[in-house]
Design an enzyme around this catalytic site. Sequence first.
Site, PDB file in Angstrom:
ATOM      1  N   HIS A  19      26.578  78.901  68.992  1.00  0.00           N
ATOM      2  CA  HIS A  19      26.543  80.373  68.990  1.00  0.00           C
ATOM      3  C   HIS A  19      26.539  80.916  70.421  1.00  0.00           C
ATOM      4  O   HIS A  19      27.229  81.883  70.725  1.00  0.00           O
ATOM      5  CB  HIS A  19      25.249  80.871  68.325  1.00  0.00           C
ATOM      6  CG  HIS A  19      25.147  80.637  66.850  1.00  0.00           C
ATOM      7  ND1 HIS A  19      24.100  79.959  66.280  1.00  0.00           N
ATOM      8  CD2 HIS A  19      25.938  81.022  65.826  1.00  0.00           C
ATOM      9  CE1 HIS A  19      24.246  79.925  64.970  1.00  0.00           C
ATOM     10  NE2 HIS A  19      25.366  80.557  64.662  1.00  0.00           N
ATOM     11  N   LYS A  43      20.283  83.169  52.498  1.00  0.00           N
ATOM     12  CA  LYS A  43      20.482  81.880  51.839  1.00  0.00           C
ATOM     13  C   LYS A  43      19.415  80.892  52.322  1.00  0.00           C
ATOM     14  O   LYS A  43      19.586  80.286  53.370  1.00  0.00           O
ATOM     15  CB  LYS A  43      21.895  81.355  52.132  1.00  0.00           C
ATOM     16  CG  LYS A  43      22.366  81.671  53.562  1.00  0.00           C
ATOM     17  CD  LYS A  43      23.692  81.060  53.923  1.00  0.00           C
ATOM     18  CE  LYS A  43      23.955  81.275  55.418  1.00  0.00           C
ATOM     19  NZ  LYS A  43      25.224  81.003  55.925  1.00  0.00           N
ATOM     20  N   ARG A  92      35.029  76.831  64.252  1.00  0.00           N
ATOM     21  CA  ARG A  92      34.771  75.421  64.497  1.00  0.00           C
ATOM     22  C   ARG A  92      36.001  74.639  64.041  1.00  0.00           C
ATOM     23  O   ARG A  92      37.076  74.861  64.530  1.00  0.00           O
ATOM     24  CB  ARG A  92      33.498  74.973  63.768  1.00  0.00           C
ATOM     25  CG  ARG A  92      32.254  75.407  64.496  1.00  0.00           C
ATOM     26  CD  ARG A  92      31.042  75.321  63.644  1.00  0.00           C
ATOM     27  NE  ARG A  92      31.080  76.325  62.593  1.00  0.00           N
ATOM     28  CZ  ARG A  92      30.011  76.770  61.952  1.00  0.00           C
ATOM     29  NH1 ARG A  92      28.843  76.294  62.222  1.00  0.00           N
ATOM     30  NH2 ARG A  92      30.133  77.693  61.045  1.00  0.00           N
ATOM     31  N   SER A 130      24.026  75.568  62.351  1.00  0.00           N
ATOM     32  CA  SER A 130      22.592  75.734  62.115  1.00  0.00           C
ATOM     33  C   SER A 130      22.157  74.814  60.981  1.00  0.00           C
ATOM     34  O   SER A 130      21.070  74.245  61.005  1.00  0.00           O
ATOM     35  CB  SER A 130      22.276  77.183  61.752  1.00  0.00           C
ATOM     36  OG  SER A 130      22.662  78.041  62.787  1.00  0.00           O
TER      37      SER A 130
END
Length: 162
Positions: A19, A43, A92, A130
């Site tokens: 990030h 979530k 990514r 993450s």
Amino acid sequence: MKEKVAVYPGSFDPITYGHMDILHRGLRLFDTVICAIATNIEKNSLFTVPERMELIRESINGDKNVVIDSFDGLLVQYVKRVNARFVIRGLRAMSDFEYEFQMASMNRNLNCDMDTIFMMTSKDYFFVSSRTIKEVASFGGVVKGFVPPAVEEALNRKFPPR
Ligand code: ADP
């Protein structure tokens, strides 16, 4: 001259060097980048929104060009509210592309004045997410080098070394 502002939305649960790499690249293009935590995508988050905001704050070393905020509801509405026109997203591997393409296309339909800018991270971080960081930390793995020191400490508190 008008200040150029971009919104960098995400869950940042927690912020990683992936990030941060995108954030720094964004700051080369924009005067201000707003790191905006999307709170409605709750979530199974590990960190609360205030914790996530604090971890971002501790990781940016007082950079005045980064604003930390949170929002719920539609991204396009938030972007309008803060008078921005650009959204930054990181890419990514190929797997990000389809979802990001759908989101950006939908957002363009909802607000044709808004553009999404995609940036690639450094090759050192393109596999960092993450989710994987949390998984590794939860099993006692070392996440040093993938997350800022404040995040490493926070993960050690959540998952005390075995
Ligand atoms: P994550 O998938 O890590 O939970 P977020 O929902 O917080 O990520 O994502 C916010 C934005 O940051 C997304 O555009 C995501 O693709 C991007 N991002 C996250 N990690 C990386 C990385 N390692 N490299 C490039 N972009 C990333």
